[in-house]
Design a protein around this motif. Structure first.
Motif, PDB file in Angstrom:
ATOM      1  N   ARG A  32       0.840  -1.220   0.000  1.00 26.54           N
ATOM      2  CA  ARG A  32       0.000   0.000   0.000  1.00 26.54           C
ATOM      3  C   ARG A  32       0.871   1.265   0.000  1.00 26.54           C
ATOM      4  O   ARG A  32       0.570   2.234  -0.699  1.00 26.54           O
ATOM      5  CB  ARG A  32      -0.935   0.000   1.214  1.00 26.54           C
ATOM      6  N   LEU A  33       1.965   1.232   0.783  1.00 27.49           N
ATOM      7  CA  LEU A  33       2.856   2.418   0.813  1.00 27.49           C
ATOM      8  C   LEU A  33       3.392   2.717  -0.583  1.00 27.49           C
ATOM      9  O   LEU A  33       3.493   3.872  -0.985  1.00 27.49           O
ATOM     10  CB  LEU A  33       4.042   2.188   1.751  1.00 27.49           C
ATOM     11  N   LEU A  34       3.735   1.634  -1.303  1.00 27.86           N
ATOM     12  CA  LEU A  34       4.337   1.821  -2.628  1.00 27.86           C
ATOM     13  C   LEU A  34       3.289   2.172  -3.686  1.00 27.86           C
ATOM     14  O   LEU A  34       3.617   2.685  -4.751  1.00 27.86           O
ATOM     15  CB  LEU A  34       5.119   0.571  -3.049  1.00 27.86           C
ATOM     16  N   SER A  35       2.017   1.917  -3.353  1.00 34.76           N
ATOM     17  CA  SER A  35       0.961   2.147  -4.363  1.00 34.76           C
ATOM     18  C   SER A  35       0.454   3.595  -4.379  1.00 34.76           C
ATOM     19  O   SER A  35      -0.214   3.987  -5.331  1.00 34.76           O
ATOM     20  CB  SER A  35      -0.216   1.201  -4.115  1.00 34.76           C
ATOM     21  N   ILE A  36       0.764   4.357  -3.333  1.00 32.54           N
ATOM     22  CA  ILE A  36       0.207   5.723  -3.277  1.00 32.54           C
ATOM     23  C   ILE A  36       1.234   6.708  -3.828  1.00 32.54           C
ATOM     24  O   ILE A  36       2.322   6.859  -3.263  1.00 32.54           O
ATOM     25  CB  ILE A  36      -0.131   6.145  -1.823  1.00 32.54           C
ATOM     26  N   PRO A  37       0.921   7.422  -4.921  1.00 29.23           N
ATOM     27  CA  PRO A  37       1.871   8.434  -5.402  1.00 29.23           C
ATOM     28  C   PRO A  37       1.901   9.630  -4.435  1.00 29.23           C
ATOM     29  O   PRO A  37       0.914   9.898  -3.757  1.00 29.23           O
ATOM     30  CB  PRO A  37       1.301   8.855  -6.764  1.00 29.23           C
ATOM     31  N   VAL A  38       3.036  10.303  -4.389  1.00 33.94           N
ATOM     32  CA  VAL A  38       3.113  11.495  -3.516  1.00 33.94           C
ATOM     33  C   VAL A  38       2.206  12.594  -4.077  1.00 33.94           C
ATOM     34  O   VAL A  38       1.485  13.254  -3.337  1.00 33.94           O
ATOM     35  CB  VAL A  38       4.575  11.983  -3.376  1.00 33.94           C
ATOM     36  N   THR A  39       2.245  12.763  -5.398  1.00 42.59           N
ATOM     37  CA  THR A  39       1.347  13.730  -6.044  1.00 42.59           C
ATOM     38  C   THR A  39       0.625  13.004  -7.181  1.00 42.59           C
ATOM     39  O   THR A  39       1.055  11.925  -7.595  1.00 42.59           O
ATOM     40  CB  THR A  39       2.129  14.910  -6.665  1.00 42.59           C
ATOM     41  N   THR A  40      -0.400  13.627  -7.710  1.00 41.35           N
ATOM     42  CA  THR A  40      -1.122  12.962  -8.809  1.00 41.35           C
ATOM     43  C   THR A  40      -0.438  13.220 -10.150  1.00 41.35           C
ATOM     44  O   THR A  40      -0.805  12.633 -11.158  1.00 41.35           O
ATOM     45  CB  THR A  40      -2.588  13.453  -8.887  1.00 41.35           C
ATOM     46  N   THR A  41       0.590  14.086 -10.143  1.00 42.43           N
ATOM     47  CA  THR A  41       1.208  14.442 -11.430  1.00 42.43           C
ATOM     48  C   THR A  41       2.439  13.598 -11.773  1.00 42.43           C
ATOM     49  O   THR A  41       2.996  13.725 -12.854  1.00 42.43           O
ATOM     50  CB  THR A  41       1.613  15.930 -11.415  1.00 42.43           C
ATOM     51  N   ALA A  42       2.913  12.771 -10.823  1.00 45.04           N
ATOM     52  CA  ALA A  42       4.082  11.913 -11.099  1.00 45.04           C
ATOM     53  C   ALA A  42       3.875  10.581 -10.391  1.00 45.04           C
ATOM     54  O   ALA A  42       3.157  10.522  -9.392  1.00 45.04           O
ATOM     55  CB  ALA A  42       5.350  12.599 -10.596  1.00 45.04           C
ATOM     56  N   PRO A  43       4.504   9.507 -10.897  1.00 44.68           N
ATOM     57  CA  PRO A  43       4.258   8.197 -10.296  1.00 44.68           C
ATOM     58  C   PRO A  43       5.034   7.941  -8.998  1.00 44.68           C
ATOM     59  O   PRO A  43       4.824   6.930  -8.341  1.00 44.68           O
ATOM     60  CB  PRO A  43       4.716   7.227 -11.391  1.00 44.68           C
ATOM     61  N   ASP A  44       5.943   8.862  -8.629  1.00 37.40           N
ATOM     62  CA  ASP A  44       6.818   8.596  -7.478  1.00 37.40           C
ATOM     63  C   ASP A  44       6.044   8.345  -6.187  1.00 37.40           C
ATOM     64  O   ASP A  44       5.125   9.087  -5.863  1.00 37.40           O
ATOM     65  CB  ASP A  44       7.755   9.785  -7.236  1.00 37.40           C
ATOM     66  N   ASN A  45       6.480   7.318  -5.444  1.00 36.46           N
ATOM     67  CA  ASN A  45       5.895   7.100  -4.119  1.00 36.46           C
ATOM     68  C   ASN A  45       6.883   7.589  -3.061  1.00 36.46           C
ATOM     69  O   ASN A  45       7.964   8.090  -3.396  1.00 36.46           O
ATOM     70  CB  ASN A  45       5.509   5.625  -3.942  1.00 36.46           C
ATOM     71  N   ILE A  46       6.528   7.406  -1.800  1.00 38.85           N
ATOM     72  CA  ILE A  46       7.319   8.007  -0.713  1.00 38.85           C
ATOM     73  C   ILE A  46       8.724   7.380  -0.596  1.00 38.85           C
ATOM     74  O   ILE A  46       9.633   7.984  -0.035  1.00 38.85           O
ATOM     75  CB  ILE A  46       6.526   7.939   0.619  1.00 38.85           C
ATOM     76  N   PHE A  47       8.913   6.169  -1.166  1.00 38.12           N
ATOM     77  CA  PHE A  47      10.236   5.539  -1.117  1.00 38.12           C
ATOM     78  C   PHE A  47      10.977   5.588  -2.454  1.00 38.12           C
ATOM     79  O   PHE A  47      12.036   4.979  -2.590  1.00 38.12           O
ATOM     80  CB  PHE A  47      10.123   4.079  -0.637  1.00 38.12           C
ATOM     81  N   SER A  48      10.445   6.332  -3.429  1.00 41.94           N
ATOM     82  CA  SER A  48      11.082   6.334  -4.757  1.00 41.94           C
ATOM     83  C   SER A  48      12.528   6.822  -4.706  1.00 41.94           C
ATOM     84  O   SER A  48      13.357   6.384  -5.503  1.00 41.94           O
ATOM     85  CB  SER A  48      10.287   7.185  -5.741  1.00 41.94           C
ATOM     86  N   ALA A  49      12.831   7.738  -3.766  1.00 40.92           N
ATOM     87  CA  ALA A  49      14.199   8.277  -3.713  1.00 40.92           C
ATOM     88  C   ALA A  49      15.057   7.577  -2.666  1.00 40.92           C
ATOM     89  O   ALA A  49      16.199   7.975  -2.423  1.00 40.92           O
ATOM     90  CB  ALA A  49      14.137   9.773  -3.411  1.00 40.92           C
ATOM     91  N   SER A  50      14.535   6.544  -2.030  1.00 46.92           N
ATOM     92  CA  SER A  50      15.345   5.880  -0.992  1.00 46.92           C
ATOM     93  C   SER A  50      16.216   4.805  -1.655  1.00 46.92           C
ATOM     94  O   SER A  50      15.874   4.299  -2.725  1.00 46.92           O
ATOM     95  CB  SER A  50      14.432   5.281   0.084  1.00 46.92           C
TER      96      SER A  50
END
Ligand SMILES: O=C(O)CCC(=O)C(=O)O
Length: 257
Positions: A95-113
């Protein structure tokens, strides 16, 4: 409409926003997000059962609080590579990986980790009257903490340090965490502020003026008297440990020879 559909409308099993932005705690510095119904009551029960039935040596008993560390304790800020058990992976990590941070890009909260996901979970159990001293989580982790709360509600305090470097004992903000909720703290909030939980039997003075995430709560009505009598609350904090050692695998191979 069947009875169960009706029940789902009144009390949805879980509910994820289209993006984390929708769940941003607006009154806090960058950035914190609060999702009240991140897991269902049924999923909460499974997690509580798994925690309760974990082998006894999993528990580390501190003076007032006890905790479990999955997959293991860090050694010199390093995690020995190992998977998390499936009950800690599902449903939370997917679920954490499924929620984008914004609706304009696919990045989730761990995309930069570094590992693009959480690889470590700390489970803390707080009986009534027990909290945790103000602290920072330190440099072993990527600066994102995802906290799932189960069992009961509790107030998390955020603190600033004074100009002389000492802790200002008065919290600057308070976040109320309900059971089944997710709190994500990142960036400046992770790096510059301390967090802690007071050793009290009840959280008091709860209102829209004092609780940063008041507007995002599931059960404002429950707290309308301004009080949260503490019951045992357990948190699962998901993080990405920066340094991971494959040593465990090598040892395993050697032992198999
Ligand atoms: O239980 C919580 O919500 C906070 C836990 C915590 O401060 C930590 O794991 O560093």
């Amino acid at each position: 409409m069947t009875d169960s559909e009706d029940l789902t409308l009144v009390n949805p099993a879980y509910f994820l926003p289209a993006s984390l932005e929708e769940s941003k705690i607006q009154s806090l510095p960058s950035s914190a997000y609060y999702i009240p119904n991140f897991i269902s009551a049924e999923e909460e029960k499974v997690i509580l059962d798994k925690i309760a039935n974990a082998p006894k040596p999993r528990w580390k008993q501190l003076t007032h609080r006890r905790l479990q560390t999955w997959p293991s304790d860090l050694v010199k800020d390093t995690l020995i590579d190992a998977s998390l058990p499936s009950w800690l992976e599902e449903p939370v990590i997917s679920r954490l990986l499924s929620i984008p941070v914004t609706t304009t890009a696919p990045d989730n909260i761990f995309s930069a980790s570094p590992h693009r996901r959480a690889n470590h979970v700390l489970i803390n159990e707080y009986p009534p009257g027990v909290g945790i001293m103000p602290h920072k989580d330190g440099s072993a982790y990527h600066p994102v903490v995802c906290t799932v709360s189960v069992g009961a509600s509790i107030c998390l305090n955020l603190y600033k340090t004074k100009e002389d470097g000492t802790l200002d004992p008065e919290p600057v903000w308070r976040i109320l965490q309900e059971p089944r909720s997710l709190l994500v703290t990142t960036e400046e909030l992770y790096t510059d502020h301390l967090h802690g939980i007071a050793d009290v039997e009840e959280d008091v003075n709860l209102s829209s003026d004092t609780i940063a995430n008041w507007d995002l709560l599931r059960s404002k009505q429950e707290f309308k008297a301004g009080i949260n009598p503490r019951q045992t609350r357990t948190s699962l904090t998901y993080r990405d440990v920066l340094k991971v050692s494959k040593l465990g695998n090598k040892l395993g191979l050697l032992l198999k020879r």
